[in-house]
Write an enzyme that holds these catalytic residues in place. Structure first.
Site, PDB file in Angstrom:
ATOM      1  N   GLU A 111       0.886  -1.155  -0.008  1.00 17.85           N
ATOM      2  CA  GLU A 111      -0.149  -0.047   0.185  1.00 17.85           C
ATOM      3  C   GLU A 111       0.980   1.208   0.096  1.00 17.85           C
ATOM      4  O   GLU A 111       1.897   1.424   0.428  1.00 17.85           O
ATOM      5  CB  GLU A 111      -0.875   0.190   1.260  1.00 17.85           C
ATOM      6  CG  GLU A 111      -1.543  -1.157   1.842  1.00 17.85           C
ATOM      7  CD  GLU A 111      -1.955  -1.186   3.073  1.00 17.85           C
ATOM      8  OE1 GLU A 111      -1.995  -0.231   3.615  1.00 17.85           O
ATOM      9  OE2 GLU A 111      -2.701  -2.330   3.448  1.00 17.85           O
ATOM     10  N   LYS A 135       2.453   4.445   1.401  1.00 14.78           N
ATOM     11  CA  LYS A 135       2.745   5.074   2.771  1.00 14.78           C
ATOM     12  C   LYS A 135       2.225   6.556   2.736  1.00 14.78           C
ATOM     13  O   LYS A 135       3.247   7.114   2.186  1.00 14.78           O
ATOM     14  CB  LYS A 135       4.261   4.818   3.317  1.00 14.78           C
ATOM     15  CG  LYS A 135       4.564   5.201   4.565  1.00 14.78           C
ATOM     16  CD  LYS A 135       5.847   4.820   5.192  1.00 14.78           C
ATOM     17  CE  LYS A 135       5.938   5.220   6.571  1.00 14.78           C
ATOM     18  NZ  LYS A 135       5.655   6.613   6.861  1.00 14.78           N
ATOM     19  N   ASP A 172       2.070  10.419   3.669  1.00 14.03           N
ATOM     20  CA  ASP A 172       2.958  11.126   4.526  1.00 14.03           C
ATOM     21  C   ASP A 172       2.016  12.310   5.185  1.00 14.03           C
ATOM     22  O   ASP A 172       2.024  13.473   4.800  1.00 14.03           O
ATOM     23  CB  ASP A 172       3.898  11.560   3.394  1.00 14.03           C
ATOM     24  CG  ASP A 172       5.025  12.590   4.430  1.00 14.03           C
ATOM     25  OD1 ASP A 172       5.027  12.133   5.602  1.00 14.03           O
ATOM     26  OD2 ASP A 172       5.801  13.535   3.906  1.00 14.03           O
ATOM     27  N   TYR A 178      -6.694   3.170   6.349  1.00 18.78           N
ATOM     28  CA  TYR A 178      -6.053   2.038   5.992  1.00 18.78           C
ATOM     29  C   TYR A 178      -5.877   0.621   6.811  1.00 18.78           C
ATOM     30  O   TYR A 178      -5.409  -0.294   6.596  1.00 18.78           O
ATOM     31  CB  TYR A 178      -4.718   2.261   5.352  1.00 18.78           C
ATOM     32  CG  TYR A 178      -3.946   3.023   6.473  1.00 18.78           C
ATOM     33  CD1 TYR A 178      -3.419   2.539   7.649  1.00 18.78           C
ATOM     34  CD2 TYR A 178      -3.624   4.295   6.258  1.00 18.78           C
ATOM     35  CE1 TYR A 178      -2.964   3.075   8.345  1.00 18.78           C
ATOM     36  CE2 TYR A 178      -2.730   4.947   6.867  1.00 18.78           C
ATOM     37  CZ  TYR A 178      -2.327   4.495   8.359  1.00 18.78           C
ATOM     38  OH  TYR A 178      -1.559   5.242   9.160  1.00 18.78           O
ATOM     39  N   LYS A 192      10.955   2.770   1.894  1.00 15.23           N
ATOM     40  CA  LYS A 192      11.165   4.216   1.828  1.00 15.23           C
ATOM     41  C   LYS A 192      11.694   4.588   0.468  1.00 15.23           C
ATOM     42  O   LYS A 192      12.713   4.044   0.107  1.00 15.23           O
ATOM     43  CB  LYS A 192      11.450   5.091   2.893  1.00 15.23           C
ATOM     44  CG  LYS A 192      10.862   5.093   4.115  1.00 15.23           C
ATOM     45  CD  LYS A 192      10.521   6.384   4.544  1.00 15.23           C
ATOM     46  CE  LYS A 192      10.335   6.526   6.173  1.00 15.23           C
ATOM     47  NZ  LYS A 192      10.377   8.061   6.389  1.00 15.23           N
ATOM     48  N   CYS A 241      31.206  41.869   4.571  1.00 15.16           N
ATOM     49  CA  CYS A 241      29.571  41.533   4.666  1.00 15.16           C
ATOM     50  C   CYS A 241      28.986  42.011   3.479  1.00 15.16           C
ATOM     51  O   CYS A 241      28.871  43.211   3.269  1.00 15.16           O
ATOM     52  CB  CYS A 241      29.237  41.890   5.858  1.00 15.16           C
ATOM     53  SG  CYS A 241      27.402  41.577   6.154  1.00 15.16           S
ATOM     54  N   CYS A 257      26.399  44.645   5.364  1.00 13.30           N
ATOM     55  CA  CYS A 257      26.731  45.958   5.982  1.00 13.30           C
ATOM     56  C   CYS A 257      28.043  46.354   5.448  1.00 13.30           C
ATOM     57  O   CYS A 257      28.419  47.465   5.957  1.00 13.30           O
ATOM     58  CB  CYS A 257      26.468  45.752   7.283  1.00 13.30           C
ATOM     59  SG  CYS A 257      27.918  44.796   7.887  1.00 13.30           S
ATOM     60  N   CYS A 282      30.011  37.600   9.595  1.00 12.29           N
ATOM     61  CA  CYS A 282      30.117  38.969   9.782  1.00 12.29           C
ATOM     62  C   CYS A 282      30.231  39.424  11.070  1.00 12.29           C
ATOM     63  O   CYS A 282      29.608  39.135  12.106  1.00 12.29           O
ATOM     64  CB  CYS A 282      28.790  39.631   9.130  1.00 12.29           C
ATOM     65  SG  CYS A 282      28.347  41.305   9.617  1.00 12.29           S
ATOM     66  N   CYS A 327      24.773  44.381  12.088  1.00 10.40           N
ATOM     67  CA  CYS A 327      24.495  44.435  10.780  1.00 10.40           C
ATOM     68  C   CYS A 327      23.081  44.099  10.521  1.00 10.40           C
ATOM     69  O   CYS A 327      22.319  43.455  11.475  1.00 10.40           O
ATOM     70  CB  CYS A 327      25.283  43.095  10.357  1.00 10.40           C
ATOM     71  SG  CYS A 327      24.475  42.577   8.838  1.00 10.40           S
TER      72      CYS A 327
END
Ligand code: IVH
Length: 735
Positions: free
Chosen positions: A114, A116, A118, A225, A313, A411, A414, A435, A440
């Site tokens: 069957e 599965k 989620d 199920y 899976k 950065c 900034c 940074c 910032c």
């Protein structure tokens, strides 16, 4: 691996899994893919198999996850809701079959295969053919009563037609369709709210809402199920069960297979993989079940999962596309992270144009260059990631990526200095650029968003977009400045552009004002967590919050100084040892002198351990202590404290006064002659002790009453002190 290493790794994996369980089951906000999660869990199971002496009853490998949330009535399941063992490979699937063939003494076994689903597990109870209750899986034996929310699902019949059993628990999965998911996220985007990562998270978050009208608006769906308890029994196999569900008009899986033998099961699994993307619900695998109930009973189950079923899976979906460029994002801690800008490509239900590249080391390791054809993956539908490149198809002249050069050594937000730092990554410890400017704009926005997030102060309405805007307009420097932004300013906040304005609105603004007012009363632990103090995560904040009365006390904590002092003493002790390898003693006289020094150091360490450090957990180590003290002593830290004082915000800790049971853990079992269980628990807590659920070698006492079961046996086997009520009361008196 040495026993010590194994023990440490096991503890580490358990902590990681518990953290991710909390995110997945309770907060519906996973940070890692199911694949990564399963991988860690498998490593833990393997280690526990190799080192049985480290197996503990409360290990995540020994129990099912816990989805219970506050605000719901708890209900016991008539038949336990188990979880499924899972595998990603055919060999293990074949081993499953071999095991069953051995138990059932035949290899001609009938299975169902069957999808599965989620979603999130639910158990419906129909009494006399009427739907009376819906309950989450919870911890397996009892879950949350979500009947009101489940009744909003239109496709679910309230009655079973014809001769229904007098009592049946029907098991299934609640989910959200992709279309509803897209609609809800579009609405959230319009309100400037944080987007959900995937349909499963929305479904899980929705079912835990206390407002059924809001649940109805989300339009959940359900598919069934299986059976739990059923009386009288109406079917004898999984195939008959599927047909019965259909006959009752219940929503069921689009397709399932009944097959003989594992080869046929394997081809059904392949066929399902080709069909499943067209189903209404998300699927992440196939469930293979022994068909005949009689055989299922014979195969039996472990504490956690049936031996007669397994989940196979599927590998996460991947797609190929072109990497157009790499941009750099700055997070709340200032770490510069590379982001892949992609030629848009369709993958698992949506179009993807950005993906994470994790960090610079990962880019090097995978040899990914701008212009490359890359493979991306969307595992468990969290943030898509770039898996690999195809160097053979690379255009000439593609250069290795150099993050420092890409940002011109500063950065990108900034323009401040950046420095190399060590960071934890999924693949261990790595290096990253950071940074250095606490002020910032990107860091400020990140901290504000975090401050308002669910797990911190839960100031709903301030998602990442609103946070960034408030910082950009200089309305907020430090997160508590949010308290100074007037309602009118929030209401007129423009989240769009000048030409295409999108006003935040009065309703959303009012929500923020109410939520920030409510946050004032949250306990110290929440505030400590919300302030983004380096090294202080949720559990550390909790431990600190339990041991201090307020922020001022943490800022200058005796406890933290003691932690640092002990670390310094231990270091000194190592060098002072006469037989120290790094620093061996050169003469007998020196040896004697150093022996004396060691004795003095040992005495001071013992004094700390018995005093300020008594009962201090491993969460509060030297790194946490140094970082916390440093933070509050720094200019930004002082600024925060002053701001909170000015706002009249003074979060209170939940200090437990040291008592006769401080540092002790107790397990309760059986019925006590006079004390009720809750009373005994309360007395233990009041005396500074901790009550835990299962016995280990570290348990201080097992308090046993009449009809004590396996916990008592385990305590005897482990040599843990066993006390009765009389002895317990004496203990509380301090004897
Ligand atoms: S049967 C005794 N069948 O997956 C456990 N479970 O990872 C029997 N699930 O807890 C479960 N689709 O919530 C079964 N077709 C299916 C399923 C399914 C999804 C869920 C279920 C289970 C979890 C285990």
């Amino acid at each position: 691996m040495s026993p010590d290493e194994a023990r440490k790794r096991i503890a580490d994996l358990r902590a990681q899994i518990e953290y991710h369980d909390e995110l997945y089951y309770r907060q519906a906000k996973p940070e890692i893919t199911d694949f990564d999660y399963d991988f860690r869990k498998q490593e833990l199971a393997d280690l526990e198999a190799t080192w049985p002496k480290f197996v503990a009853a409360d290990s995540p490998t020994q129990r099912v996850g816990d989805d219970r949330a506050p605000g719901f009535r708890e209900v016991a399941h008539r038949q336990k809701m188990l979880s499924l063992d899972n595998t990603y490979n055919e060999t293990e699937l074949r081993a499953f079959h071999t095991r069953l063939a051995k138990i059932l003494e035949t290899d001609d076994l009938r299975y169902t295969v069957e999808p599965k689903i989620d979603g999130l597990a639910v158990s419906l109870t129909y009494e006399g053919g009427n739907l009376v209750r819906a309950v989450t899986r919870g911890q397996g034996d009892r879950g949350d009563d979500i009947t009101a929310n489940v009744l909003t699902i239109h496709s679910l019949p309230r009655t079973l037609p014809g001769a229904a059993p007098s009592l049946v628990e029907i098991r299934g999965e609640i989910y959200l369709t992709a279309a509803q998911f897209e609609r809800i996220n579009a609405e959230r985007a319009a309100a400037g709210e944080e987007l959900y990562a995937n349909p499963r998270n929305v479904a899980a978050g929705t079912i835990k809402l206390l407002d059924a009208a809001e649940v109805a608006r989300r339009k959940l769906d359900i598919v069934l199920y299986g059976f739990g308890f059923c009386a009288p029994e109406v079917v004898q196999s999984q195939t008959e069960l599927q047909q019965q569900l259909r006959a009752w008009g219940l929503p069921v899986v689009e397709k399932y297979w009944t097959v003989r033998g594992l080869d046929a099961a394997w081809s059904a699994i392949g066929e399902l993989d080709r069909l499943r993307r067209a189903f209404a619900y998300g699927t992440d695998g196939a469930v293979v079940k022994l068909d005949a109930f009689a055989e299922q009973r014979q195969a039996g189950e472990t504490a956690k999962s049936p031996r007669w079923a397994i989940a196979y899976k599927y590998k996460p979906d991947t797609a190929r596309t072109r990497l157009k460029s790499i941009t750099i994002q700055v997070g709340k801690t200032g770490i510069l992270s590379p982001v892949a800008e992609l030629e848009p490509v369709f993958l698992s239900l949506s179009t993807i144009s950005r993906a994470t590249l994790h960090n610079e080391d990962e880019i090097r390791r995978k040899d990914i260059r701008v212009g490359d054809l890359v493979e991306i993956e969307r595992a468990g539908e969290v943030i898509p990631a770039v898996l690999r490149s195809f160097p053979a198809e690379r255009l000439a002249g593609a250069k290795e990526f150099d993050l420092f050069a890409a940002v011109g050594g500063q950065c990108p937000v900034c323009g401040g200095k950046i420095a190399r730092v060590e960071v934890d990554t999924i693949s261990g410890v790595g290096a990253a650029w950071k940074c250095q400017n606490y002020d910032c704009r990107a860091q400020r926005a990140g901290r504000l968003g975090f401050f308002c997030s669910r797990r911190a102060l839960a100031i709903d309405g301030v998602g990442d977009i609103v946070a960034a805007r408030l910082v950009e307009l200089d309305l907020v420097r430090d997160p508590p400045d949010l308290y100074d932004v007037p309602l009118a300013t929030l209401a007129t906040l423009n989240l769009g552009t000048e030409t295409e304005p999108r006003v935040f609105g009065e309703k959303n603004a009012t929500k923020i004002v109410a939520a920030r007012a409510a946050a004032r009363a949250l306990p110290l632990e929440k505030w400590l967590y919300a302030l983004s103090i380096p090294e202080v995560g949720e559990s550390t904040a909790r431990e600190l919050g339990r041991r201090h009365r307020n922020l001022a006390e943490v800022a200058d904590a005796k406890l933290l100084r003691a932690v640092l002092r002990k670390a310094a003493l231990l270091e000194e002790r190592e060098l002072a040892a006469p037989a120290s390898r790094k620093n061996p003693a050169k003469s007998d006289e020196e040896k004697a002198r150093r022996k004396e020094l060691c004795a003095r150091l040992d005495a001071e360490i013992a004094g700390l351990e018995a005093g300020d450090l008594a009962g201090v957990p491993s969460e509060i180590g030297p790194a946490v202590a140094a970082s916390t003290l440093e933070f509050f002593a720094s200019t930004p830290g002082q600024r925060l404290l002053a701001k909170l004082r000015a706002l009249g915000i003074d979060p209170q800790g939940t200090v437990q006064i040291a008592g006769v049971l401080t540092g002790k853990t107790l397990v309760l079992t059986g019925t006590l002659p006079t004390l009720k269980r809750e009373e005994a628990e309360q007395q233990i807590l009041a005396a500074g002790g901790k009550v835990i659920g299962s016995v280990s070698k570290k348990t201080s006492y097992v308090l046993a009453g009449a009809d004590a079961g396996s916990k008592l046996e385990k305590a005897q086997a482990l040599g843990v002190a066993i006390i009765d009520e009389a002895k317990f009361l004496q203990l509380l008196q301090g004897n």
